[in-house]
Scaffold this active site. Structure first.
Site, PDB file in Angstrom:
ATOM      1  N   THR A  84       5.776  -0.815   3.434  1.00  0.00           N
ATOM      2  CA  THR A  84       5.862  -1.983   4.070  1.00  0.00           C
ATOM      3  C   THR A  84       6.045  -3.017   2.873  1.00  0.00           C
ATOM      4  O   THR A  84       5.115  -2.985   2.009  1.00  0.00           O
ATOM      5  CB  THR A  84       4.941  -2.131   5.018  1.00  0.00           C
ATOM      6  OG1 THR A  84       4.702  -1.186   6.147  1.00  0.00           O
ATOM      7  CG2 THR A  84       4.890  -3.586   5.605  1.00  0.00           C
TER       8      THR A  84
ATOM      9  N   GLU B  17       0.905   3.742  10.077  1.00  0.00           N
ATOM     10  CA  GLU B  17      -0.782   3.717   9.791  1.00  0.00           C
ATOM     11  C   GLU B  17      -1.263   4.686  10.819  1.00  0.00           C
ATOM     12  O   GLU B  17      -2.330   4.681  11.118  1.00  0.00           O
ATOM     13  CB  GLU B  17      -1.430   2.298  10.224  1.00  0.00           C
ATOM     14  CG  GLU B  17      -0.498   1.071   9.412  1.00  0.00           C
ATOM     15  CD  GLU B  17      -1.598   0.270   8.769  1.00  0.00           C
ATOM     16  OE1 GLU B  17      -2.700   0.399   9.212  1.00  0.00           O
ATOM     17  OE2 GLU B  17      -0.991  -0.625   8.290  1.00  0.00           O
TER      18      GLU B  17
ATOM     19  N   SER C  16       0.282   8.625  16.912  1.00  0.00           N
ATOM     20  CA  SER C  16      -0.959   8.764  17.887  1.00  0.00           C
ATOM     21  C   SER C  16      -1.720  10.157  18.041  1.00  0.00           C
ATOM     22  O   SER C  16      -2.566  10.390  18.333  1.00  0.00           O
ATOM     23  CB  SER C  16       0.040   8.505  19.154  1.00  0.00           C
ATOM     24  OG  SER C  16       0.337   7.271  19.550  1.00  0.00           O
ATOM     25  N   GLU C  17      -0.734  10.961  17.479  1.00  0.00           N
ATOM     26  CA  GLU C  17      -1.405  12.400  17.250  1.00  0.00           C
ATOM     27  C   GLU C  17      -2.265  12.440  16.314  1.00  0.00           C
ATOM     28  O   GLU C  17      -3.700  12.850  16.138  1.00  0.00           O
ATOM     29  CB  GLU C  17      -0.330  13.447  17.033  1.00  0.00           C
ATOM     30  CG  GLU C  17       0.879  13.579  18.193  1.00  0.00           C
ATOM     31  CD  GLU C  17       1.754  12.435  18.374  1.00  0.00           C
ATOM     32  OE1 GLU C  17       1.931  11.646  17.378  1.00  0.00           O
ATOM     33  OE2 GLU C  17       2.180  12.309  19.446  1.00  0.00           O
TER      34      GLU C  17
ATOM     35  N   PHE D 211       0.826  -1.090  -0.048  1.00  0.00           N
ATOM     36  CA  PHE D 211      -0.039  -0.019   0.101  1.00  0.00           C
ATOM     37  C   PHE D 211       1.003   1.284  -0.063  1.00  0.00           C
ATOM     38  O   PHE D 211       1.482   1.438   1.148  1.00  0.00           O
ATOM     39  CB  PHE D 211      -0.746  -0.087   1.315  1.00  0.00           C
ATOM     40  CG  PHE D 211      -1.878   1.054   1.441  1.00  0.00           C
ATOM     41  CD1 PHE D 211      -3.122   0.790   0.687  1.00  0.00           C
ATOM     42  CD2 PHE D 211      -1.792   2.104   2.285  1.00  0.00           C
ATOM     43  CE1 PHE D 211      -4.103   1.730   1.087  1.00  0.00           C
ATOM     44  CE2 PHE D 211      -2.676   3.175   2.282  1.00  0.00           C
ATOM     45  CZ  PHE D 211      -3.850   2.911   1.722  1.00  0.00           C
TER      46      PHE D 211
ATOM     47  N   GLY E 144      16.526  -5.970  33.916  1.00  0.00           N
ATOM     48  CA  GLY E 144      17.688  -5.262  34.182  1.00  0.00           C
ATOM     49  C   GLY E 144      18.456  -5.333  33.077  1.00  0.00           C
ATOM     50  O   GLY E 144      18.216  -5.259  31.903  1.00  0.00           O
TER      51      GLY E 144
HETATM   52  N1  CAA Z   1     -13.611   6.785   5.667  1.00  0.00           N
HETATM   53  C1  CAA Z   1     -13.887   7.017   4.328  1.00  0.00           C
HETATM   54  N2  CAA Z   1     -13.474   8.280   3.641  1.00  0.00           N
HETATM   55  C2  CAA Z   1     -12.847   9.147   4.519  1.00  0.00           C
HETATM   56  C3  CAA Z   1     -12.425   8.827   5.929  1.00  0.00           C
HETATM   57  C4  CAA Z   1     -12.824   7.512   6.490  1.00  0.00           C
HETATM   58  N3  CAA Z   1     -12.632   7.025   7.553  1.00  0.00           N
HETATM   59  N4  CAA Z   1     -11.737   9.892   6.369  1.00  0.00           N
HETATM   60  C5  CAA Z   1     -11.801  10.850   5.518  1.00  0.00           C
HETATM   61  N5  CAA Z   1     -12.403  10.301   4.472  1.00  0.00           N
HETATM   62  C6  CAA Z   1     -12.418  11.074   3.303  1.00  0.00           C
HETATM   63  C7  CAA Z   1     -13.127  12.512   3.434  1.00  0.00           C
HETATM   64  O1  CAA Z   1     -14.405  12.407   3.399  1.00  0.00           O
HETATM   65  C8  CAA Z   1     -12.554  13.336   2.295  1.00  0.00           C
HETATM   66  O2  CAA Z   1     -13.205  12.865   0.966  1.00  0.00           O
HETATM   67  P1  CAA Z   1     -13.719  13.751  -0.091  1.00  0.00           P
HETATM   68  O3  CAA Z   1     -12.136  14.345  -0.575  1.00  0.00           O
HETATM   69  O4  CAA Z   1     -14.184  13.124  -1.089  1.00  0.00           O
HETATM   70  O5  CAA Z   1     -14.220  14.799   0.526  1.00  0.00           O
HETATM   71  C9  CAA Z   1     -11.147  12.697   2.012  1.00  0.00           C
HETATM   72  O6  CAA Z   1     -11.371  11.576   2.849  1.00  0.00           O
HETATM   73  C10 CAA Z   1     -10.030  13.499   2.951  1.00  0.00           C
HETATM   74  O7  CAA Z   1     -10.609  13.576   3.998  1.00  0.00           O
HETATM   75  P2  CAA Z   1     -10.181  14.824   5.065  1.00  0.00           P
HETATM   76  O8  CAA Z   1     -10.245  16.139   4.526  1.00  0.00           O
HETATM   77  O9  CAA Z   1     -10.299  14.711   6.359  1.00  0.00           O
HETATM   78  O10 CAA Z   1      -8.516  14.774   4.923  1.00  0.00           O
HETATM   79  P3  CAA Z   1      -7.208  15.645   5.478  1.00  0.00           P
HETATM   80  O11 CAA Z   1      -6.483  16.051   4.564  1.00  0.00           O
HETATM   81  O12 CAA Z   1      -7.655  16.688   6.451  1.00  0.00           O
HETATM   82  O13 CAA Z   1      -6.597  14.467   6.576  1.00  0.00           O
HETATM   83  C11 CAA Z   1      -5.825  13.173   8.433  1.00  0.00           C
HETATM   84  C12 CAA Z   1      -6.756  13.638   7.600  1.00  0.00           C
HETATM   85  C13 CAA Z   1      -6.693  12.264   9.642  1.00  0.00           C
HETATM   86  C14 CAA Z   1      -4.951  13.838   8.936  1.00  0.00           C
HETATM   87  C15 CAA Z   1      -5.397  12.104   7.375  1.00  0.00           C
HETATM   88  O14 CAA Z   1      -4.491  12.520   6.479  1.00  0.00           O
HETATM   89  C16 CAA Z   1      -4.637  10.903   7.965  1.00  0.00           C
HETATM   90  O15 CAA Z   1      -5.162   9.777   8.495  1.00  0.00           O
HETATM   91  N6  CAA Z   1      -3.306  10.890   8.205  1.00  0.00           N
HETATM   92  C17 CAA Z   1      -2.506   9.853   8.570  1.00  0.00           C
HETATM   93  C18 CAA Z   1      -1.934   9.136   7.175  1.00  0.00           C
HETATM   94  C19 CAA Z   1      -1.621   7.490   7.634  1.00  0.00           C
HETATM   95  O16 CAA Z   1      -2.284   6.975   8.547  1.00  0.00           O
HETATM   96  N7  CAA Z   1      -0.734   7.001   7.072  1.00  0.00           N
HETATM   97  C20 CAA Z   1      -0.131   5.650   7.001  1.00  0.00           C
HETATM   98  C21 CAA Z   1       0.409   5.205   5.671  1.00  0.00           C
HETATM   99  S1  CAA Z   1       0.067   3.694   5.322  1.00  0.00           S
HETATM  100  C22 CAA Z   1       0.958   2.819   6.552  1.00  0.00           C
HETATM  101  O17 CAA Z   1       1.680   3.077   7.372  1.00  0.00           O
HETATM  102  C23 CAA Z   1       0.841   1.209   6.251  1.00  0.00           C
HETATM  103  C24 CAA Z   1       2.185   0.532   6.352  1.00  0.00           C
HETATM  104  O18 CAA Z   1       2.875   0.481   5.415  1.00  0.00           O
HETATM  105  C25 CAA Z   1       2.340  -0.099   7.782  1.00  0.00           C
END
Ligand code: CAA
Length: 382
Positions: free
Chosen positions: A158, A363, A366-367, A123, A339
């Protein structure tokens, strides 16, 4: 409310526990020390159906409920946390996103192979400049004829160097101010896709993490996943599910840390008695065990919600936040109980301490989990 696992869930738990004891434990240390990809173990786990746990039988999977996947990931995390993240990404981010958003042709092409472990999926959302700010992508996708041309760099992927196909997210070619993303299924063999760097990480050494460079990578238009411009919803929808998998990984790592610490405390002597007899240690063990139970309950609750069709974004983030923070506290205390020996690579707790560290980061940090929880909670109020 019923706190008992079903017979089917117990069967999955016992099967993976048994496999872990017989097949994983004998090779886990040498795999981690040599930073080797657990190819053989993945093949054996696919024979047991584990790689097809999110895929229905019509596509040759054994689709189980989400709690069964959580139980499998928890068991695997007790013995080799590296393999549990490979499987969690494959099942919840790669296979599930195709199942949920893919066309019939995409499902027929990729899911049977993924269910049998013939392809392992990854992903690719994160970029060097876009981690938490996940929609701010520099990777661009431009439609040209019956292809999309992808250019950019994806990072922290990953299984990036070992996977056969990726879900890749790229900015859509649009003048609109709103950041619109496209999602694609991209096979590794496509010209223009290259693994450029493998990270040297603190922990999870058997789970390779890589950068992917896309240079004029021509992706057939039929490989667009979901609707044009709807990539962020696809990413966050699937991340909700896979965050429950990381919570499960945290619970498994925490349980092993407690097991190691309690056993050590009952053997090690100081001041003429077993150190387990000292109240200072008993308090640590009591706190560790209480945290694990709370983390496990949040994780199982979120997993159970996944299959109801009700929203579970908040519950998934709560489980991931609590369980990953708890795992770090528990790993710290387990090492403290050992220890000086805990600081030695001879003891498994040293690996646990390193492996646990990333849980509060990948993924969604925490923030970010707190942000997601607060956003969702506040919509429940006027
Ligand atoms: N389910 C479905 N759709 C969702 C959703 C959810 N839970 N949350 C948001 N959306 C949709 C919104 O409705 C919006 O849709 P439209 O563009 O169609 O209107 C779109 O997604 C964007 O949403 P936001 O405006 O809320 O997005 P944002 O830019 O404000 O970001 C955030 C929100 C929570 C900060 C988000 O960017 C986030 O979760 N960031 C962390 C990223 C992350 O977890 N990365 C992990 C990488 S993968 C990984 O680590 C895997 C690995 O290899 C181990």
């Amino acid at each position: 409310m019923n706190f008992e696992l079903t017979e089917d869930q117990k069967l999955v738990q016992e099967m993976v526990r048994d496999f872990s004891q017989k097949e994983i434990i004998p090779m886990a240390k040498s795999l981690e020390e040599s930073h080797a990809y657990p190819n053989e173990l993945l093949k054996k786990l696919s024979d047991l159906g584990i790689l097809g746990m999110t895929i229905p039988p019509e596509y040759e999977g054994i689709r189980t409920d989400s709690l069964s996947l959580v139980l499998a990931l928890e068991e695997l995390s007790k013995v080799l946390p590296s393999i549990s993240v490979i499987i969690s990404v494959h099942c919840s981010l790669f296979c599930y996103s195709i199942l949920k958003f893919g066309t019939k042709q995409q499902k027929e092409k990729y899911l049977p192979q993924a269910a049998k472990g013939k392809i392992i999926g990854a992903f690719s959302l994160t970029e060097p400049g876009a981690g938490s700010d996940a929609t701010n992508l520099k990777t661009k996708s431009v439609k040209r004829g019956d292809k999309y041309i992808l250019n950019g760099t994806k990072s922290w992927i990953t299984t990036g160097s070992e996977s056969d196909a990726f879900i890749i997210f790229a900015a859509a070619d649009t003048e609109a101010k709103l950041k619109r993303l496209n999602a694609f299924i991209v096979e590794k063999s496509l010209p223009g896709l290259q693994v450029s760097k493998i990270e040297e990480k603190m922990g999870l050494h058997s789970s390779p993490t890589a950068d992917i460079v896309l240079e004029e990578c021509q992706v057939p238009a039929e490989n667009l996943l979901g609707e044009e411009g709807k990539g962020s919803s696809i990413a966050f929808h699937c991340l909700d599910r896979s965050r429950v998998g990381i919570a499960a990984q945290s619970v498994g790592i925490s349980q092993r840390a407690l097991d190691e610490a309690a056993r050590y405390a009952k053997q090690r002597e100081a001041f003429g008695k077993k150190i387990a007899e000292f109240q200072a240690l008993q308090f640590m063990i009591a706190d560790m065990s209480t945290l694990i139970d709370a983390a496990r309950l949040l994780t199982y609750k979120a997993a159970s919600l996944c299959d109801t069709g009700k929203p579970f974004t908040k519950e998934a983030s709560m489980a991931k936040l609590f369980a990953s923070e708890a795992a770090n506290k528990i790993a710290y205390q387990a090492l403290q109980i050992h220890g000086g020996y805990g600081y030695s690579k001879e003891f498994f707790v040293e690996q646990i301490y390193r492996d646990a560290r990333v849980l509060t980061i990948y993924e969604g940090t925490s923030e970010i989990q707190r942000l997601v929880i607060a956003r969702n909670l506040l919509t429940e109020y006027e």
